[in-house]
Design an enzyme around this catalytic site. Sequence first.
Site, PDB file in Angstrom:
ATOM      1  N   ASP A  50       0.874  -1.171   0.000  1.00 14.07           N
ATOM      2  CA  ASP A  50       0.000   0.000   0.000  1.00 14.07           C
ATOM      3  C   ASP A  50       0.916   1.228   0.000  1.00 14.07           C
ATOM      4  O   ASP A  50       2.115   1.141   0.298  1.00 14.07           O
ATOM      5  CB  ASP A  50      -0.948  -0.002   1.209  1.00 14.07           C
ATOM      6  CG  ASP A  50      -2.144   0.925   0.977  1.00 14.07           C
ATOM      7  OD1 ASP A  50      -2.096   1.765   0.054  1.00 14.07           O
ATOM      8  OD2 ASP A  50      -3.133   0.806   1.720  1.00 14.07           O
TER       9      ASP A  50
HETATM   10  C1  BGC Z   1      -5.035   3.346   0.395  1.00 12.42           C
HETATM   11  C2  BGC Z   1      -5.144   2.445  -0.809  1.00 12.42           C
HETATM   12  C3  BGC Z   1      -5.053   3.266  -2.061  1.00 12.42           C
HETATM   13  C4  BGC Z   1      -3.729   4.012  -2.048  1.00 12.42           C
HETATM   14  C5  BGC Z   1      -3.511   4.876  -3.291  1.00 12.42           C
HETATM   15  C6  BGC Z   1      -3.827   4.249   0.331  1.00 12.42           C
HETATM   16  O1  BGC Z   1      -3.943   5.237   1.289  1.00 12.42           O
HETATM   17  O2  BGC Z   1      -4.972   2.565   1.556  1.00 12.42           O
HETATM   18  O3  BGC Z   1      -6.353   1.740  -0.769  1.00 12.42           O
HETATM   19  O4  BGC Z   1      -5.212   2.472  -3.185  1.00 12.42           O
HETATM   20  O5  BGC Z   1      -3.711   4.864  -0.930  1.00 12.42           O
HETATM   21  O6  BGC Z   1      -4.344   5.968  -3.271  1.00 12.42           O
END
Ligand code: BGC
Length: 768
Positions: free
Chosen positions: A710
């Site tokens: 993530d």
């Molecule tokens: C989230 C993800 C997301 C990523 C990109 C993170 O904060 O947990 O689900 O895809 O950001 O925006």
Amino acid sequence: MNNWTRMNFTPCRPLGKDGRRITGCDEHIALSRSAAAEGSVLLKNDGTLPLKKENTVAVFGKAQYDYVFAGGGSGHVYCEYVRNIYEGLLLKAGEGKFSLYDGIYDYYKEYVEKQYGEGILRGQVLEAPLSEEQVIKAKEKADVAIVTICRFSTEGRDRESVKGDFYLSDEEENMISLVCKHFDKVVALINVGGIIDTEWFKENDKISAALYIWNAGMEGGGAAADIICGDVNPSGKLVDTFTKSFDDYPSSENFNDSFDYKKYYDDIYVGYRYFETIPGAAEKVNYPFGFGLSYTNFELSGIKAEEKDGEILISVTVKNTGNCEGKEVIQVYSSAPEGKLGRPAKELRAFKKTKLLSPGESENIFLSFPISQMATFDDLGVYSKSAYILEGGKYSFYIGTSIRDNTCADFAYEVNEEFVLVEQLTQLVAPKKLEKRLKNDGTYEEMETGEYTDFTYAEAPINTAVMPQELKKLDAVISGEITLDSFIRQFSDDELLDLLCGKPSVGVANTGGMGGGVWHKFGVPCAMTADGPAGVRINPRCETPTTAWPCATQLACTWNEEIVEAIGKAGALEMKENNLFIWLTPALNIHRTPLCGRNFEYFSEDPYVAGKMAAAKVRGMQGEKVAASAKHFACNNYETNRVLADSIVSERALREIYLKGFEICVKEAAPYTIMTSYNKINGHQASEHYELLTGILRGEWGFEGMVTTDWGCAGRHGYEVKAGNDIKMGEGYKESLKELMYGRSGVLKRNDIEVCAKRILEMLIKLI
Ligand code: BGC
């Protein structure tokens, strides 16, 4: 034009007919609206709904204007317009379906707009004070009242079990009691992406009907109105259990125990598995799993179950016996014998939605599932340690329309031995800090505890391929001229490490890309990512509005895999048209508690529903060669301290609940990528979890895709590589990788990084 051309040159080439853009097109918006209507759940109705031509309806509550179409964070979307609840009703009033009292809308609009002006965001505006005079005035013109309630939630923070969040605020209670005092017919409209208290309408005779419309996307107001006027007959069914109070959920007691961890004492007894099993829990339920009303009636007949070639086959005839057309959801549950391990009373095994049945029309529904799906994970070795087994005895099948409304089939499946070993696995991701876990009789079983240890990594395979004589680009791999292994041999360590790091955004992307970097030399394209799950999230500054779909929970409430697959495909086309290729969806963590700030992004409390819905979305997306990123792997069931808090959970609950949806999605739809979660699981960061990624995901399930972290997670990049996490997003830490490669520790070797680079390249090749 192939997708690599799009990645490399970001051309402006619409995908629609006659050069039209399909992003945010009318067809997609119509699909969003019909999914929203199909996923809305009618919880209560005394016949007030659908409204009749002669009704005049007055709408109360700021949510009619402050309608929450999406949650925050990656679950947000920027779309052309949002049709709020009042506007949706106005359209239908314009069509003469009923009359709409217009004397109070401006009051709410001004009240909400003023707070928006002060910087308060959509859905977070306080309820507007309502006076008895306003209600009396409305009552002079209207005979039906709609009370609207909304809630906003977002990643990065959890909800709270307080007034104004899980419970109604004082101002909301005041509104409802005034409206109920003066109106005989009151309809509750609940615009919440997760669970809130339902006691206020369940136990209030003055409230005639209640419709749960979730966070329904850009046309949510239109979809709600479609149901309210009867243009659409509701067919949504709950995918979560709604209880009398927040305290009734087994996870509630310990939810706020620690900032640093959550102990999953409830074990496999999550959602209906708890409420239908644990003594005394059944009466805590207001609306059970699978429940939802319709404007018509259905009769089930000819229920038959049998076993054939290792599968349980179910058939049933569904007849619409009412007066209007509608759809029904057939649900199959199984129960297991009371053996030594203890099982939930019932578990969902299969489901299917009927077609739209006219009054008097019938449909024969056939369902099946493998017997092995009923196996349970013996983590402590009562029969065989770390194995899926079927305990001896009788397995029964319940066919019906909710977990409570069903019929036991005549046929039962018998296991005549003490147990049958279905799959022998090994101990992986075991907890060391879980002192106890719930058993099906409501008592707790003690668990052994201990200290966490470091992983023992297996050596990554050495690449022995021959290096090409002259520099070859990735095209040569596509054409079959050289193998991917030979191609990789040409990269210097530095160039390989570059691939293991996320790349800056290009074009309309705002979450970066994967690949590229050394494009000119090796012809490796860079695929841009975009969030999910509620739509293709493009920064509003790009002035490229996309379709805002209903939230994931609402999609699951459709119990309609076809519609979810169609949304996957439509969203993927919007990605492609905007030269984006990795859509960061589906999100499929389990609703363990109503408080998880991201529940609206996730499907259900049940892993089977979650896995099936995720697989449907992935199929739709990847049919268009847009990569899915199934997230967040795993146990992201709360948002407080999400980057460091430890989810402490038994192996059995992991296998049967928290990983099961991912397993279904991986085995059925092979997502090109999986995104690890921010949190720790049993002592290790999920992104560094070697046993989770290499042991279970790749080793047991045979996942052949790529794993990403993530964005900006706390894991150490080098240890993520060791674990089998191929790329670090939004950007990696190349210098730290070098240190682990060339420093004294020697933790990382060339073969470790080649393996990750190869999986990134394989993913890019799938997208061409
Ligand atoms: C989230 C993800 C997301 C990523 C990109 C993170 O904060 O947990 O689900 O895809 O950001 O925006």
